[in-house]
Scaffold this active site. Structure first.
Site, PDB file in Angstrom:
ATOM      1  N   GLY A  48       0.851  -1.190   0.000  1.00  0.00           N
ATOM      2  CA  GLY A  48       0.000   0.000   0.000  1.00  0.00           C
ATOM      3  C   GLY A  48       0.884   1.236   0.000  1.00  0.00           C
ATOM      4  N   GLN A 173      -4.512   6.650  -8.708  1.00  0.00           N
ATOM      5  CA  GLN A 173      -5.892   7.128  -8.715  1.00  0.00           C
ATOM      6  C   GLN A 173      -6.157   8.174  -9.787  1.00  0.00           C
ATOM      7  OE1 GLN A 173      -7.879   5.222  -7.676  1.00  0.00           O
ATOM      8  NE2 GLN A 173      -8.565   5.578  -5.580  1.00  0.00           N
ATOM      9  N   THR A 223       9.133  11.061 -11.567  1.00  0.00           N
ATOM     10  CA  THR A 223      10.080   9.949 -11.639  1.00  0.00           C
ATOM     11  C   THR A 223      10.059   9.379 -13.049  1.00  0.00           C
ATOM     12  OG1 THR A 223       8.371   8.431 -10.796  1.00  0.00           O
ATOM     13  CG2 THR A 223       9.890   9.386  -9.185  1.00  0.00           C
ATOM     14  N   GLY A 228      15.905   8.144 -14.021  1.00  0.00           N
ATOM     15  CA  GLY A 228      16.043   8.980 -12.842  1.00  0.00           C
ATOM     16  C   GLY A 228      14.793   9.783 -12.552  1.00  0.00           C
ATOM     17  N   ASP A 257       7.486   4.539  -4.243  1.00  0.00           N
ATOM     18  CA  ASP A 257       7.192   4.899  -2.854  1.00  0.00           C
ATOM     19  C   ASP A 257       8.489   5.096  -2.068  1.00  0.00           C
ATOM     20  OD1 ASP A 257       4.488   4.584  -3.471  1.00  0.00           O
ATOM     21  OD2 ASP A 257       4.512   2.465  -2.901  1.00  0.00           O
TER      22      ASP A 257
END
Length: 322
Positions: A48, A173, A223, A228, A257
């Site tokens: 998550g 999302q 990103t 990179g 993340d």
């Protein structure tokens, strides 16, 4: 600097397909796709986006507040995060739904096909962010990650109404949100995080130009995978930061993340834009070498050493404080 992270908490089912996903897609049959992949491996891991980012921050010595909705099956997961230093007091436990599930198949090229079942995440809009923040004395920055759309909007409005610095990270999302919702989540963000595809999708769905977005956010971080990342601000030239090479690219799930956790940790330390992105890339490389999104181990000192080894001890020109 106290950081709060909102977004999804999920159990990840990670599968490996030995062939190339792209080879299974026939250009003249894309209007009727029926595929089944025989996979070589299955890993079941905690995941998550919010929990992944909070995990990375905790590994780097922070005590982030995690604000998200889960099921009763979250107990062992929550205990592990708490033991690592994540504040889970902002987690809402559903009485009727299981914690969200993420099912993802990855090929050797890093291409992925995934499905996400929200489960308890549908109750995230019931979380009062201000109530969650109050026991710890508030927050200096709230990252609003991929979550139930109503929750993302509620948290954004709370931050804006109470003058709380926030970072918009709509990620997966964006496909679900409509243009007005995306515009509301992004407008006024201190930071905006996207990947390269999401960068283009955000522009298409909002109807904003690239310059429009930069006028509405403090910093836009994109990103770029193995290329990179790019850091952009209005009236400044874009800053391109190369990725950190890794000997073995094991699993791309959660690498973005980890980048965010490394970036935010450097931001909290007062680093400039370049060093924040470099720190994010260094932590992303560690995550890429492991299967699962919360299996890498690091410390703030080790990340500084890795960042220095990859980029040198000084922030390059253009890396002024964000």
């Amino acid at each position: 600097m106290r950081i709060a992270v909102t977004g999804s908490i999920a159990t990840d089912h990670l599968m490996t397909f030995p062939g190339r996903i792209a080879d299974q897609l026939l250009a003249d049959r894309l209007d009727h796709v029926s595929l089944s992949f025989l996979v070589d491996a299955l890993e079941i891991r905690d995941g998550g986006v919010a929990a992944n980012i909070a995990y990375g921050l905790a590994r780097l010595g922070h005590r982030p507040l995690l604000a998200a909705a889960v099921g009763a099956d979250f107990a062992p997961y929550g205990q592990r995060l708490s033991a690592l230093g994540v504040d889970v007091s902002g987690v809402r436990v559903s009485r009727t739904r299981h914690t969200a599930r993420f099912l993802c198949t990855t090929d050797p090229d890093g291409n992925q096909i995934a499905s996400f079942y929200p489960g308890a995440m549908t109750e995230a809009a019931d979380i009062d962010l201000l109530d969650a923040l109050r026991p710890g004395g508030g927050a200096d920055l709230v990252l609003i990650g991929a979550d139930d759309p109503a929750a993302m909007l509620r948290h954004t409005r709370a931050c804006r109404a109470h003058g709380i610095r926030f970072a918009a990270d709509p990620s997966q999302q964006l496909a679900r949100l409509d243009g007005p919702q995306i515009r509301e989540i992004v407008d006024g963000a201190d930071h905006l995080f996207t990947n390269e595809y999401e960068h283009a999708l955000l522009l298409a769905k909002t109807g904003w130009s690239h310059a429009d977005v930069l006028r509405r956010v403090g910093v836009w971080v994109t990103t770029l995978g193995e290329k990179g990342s790019r850091v952009e601000r209005a009236d400044d030239p874009p800053l391109d930061v190369p990725a950190v090479a890794t000997a073995e690219a094991t699993d791309p799930t959660g690498v973005g993340d980890a980048f965010r956790a490394g970036y935010l940790a450097a931001l909290a330390a007062g680093e400039g834009a370049a060093r924040c992105a470099q720190s994010g890339s260094a932590l992303a490389a560690q995550a890429l070498s492991c299967v699962g999104t919360q299996t890498y181990t690091t410390t703030a000192a080790r990340l500084r050493d890795l960042t220095t080894a990859a980029y040198g001890p000084h922030t390059p020109p253009g890396g002024d404080t964000v």
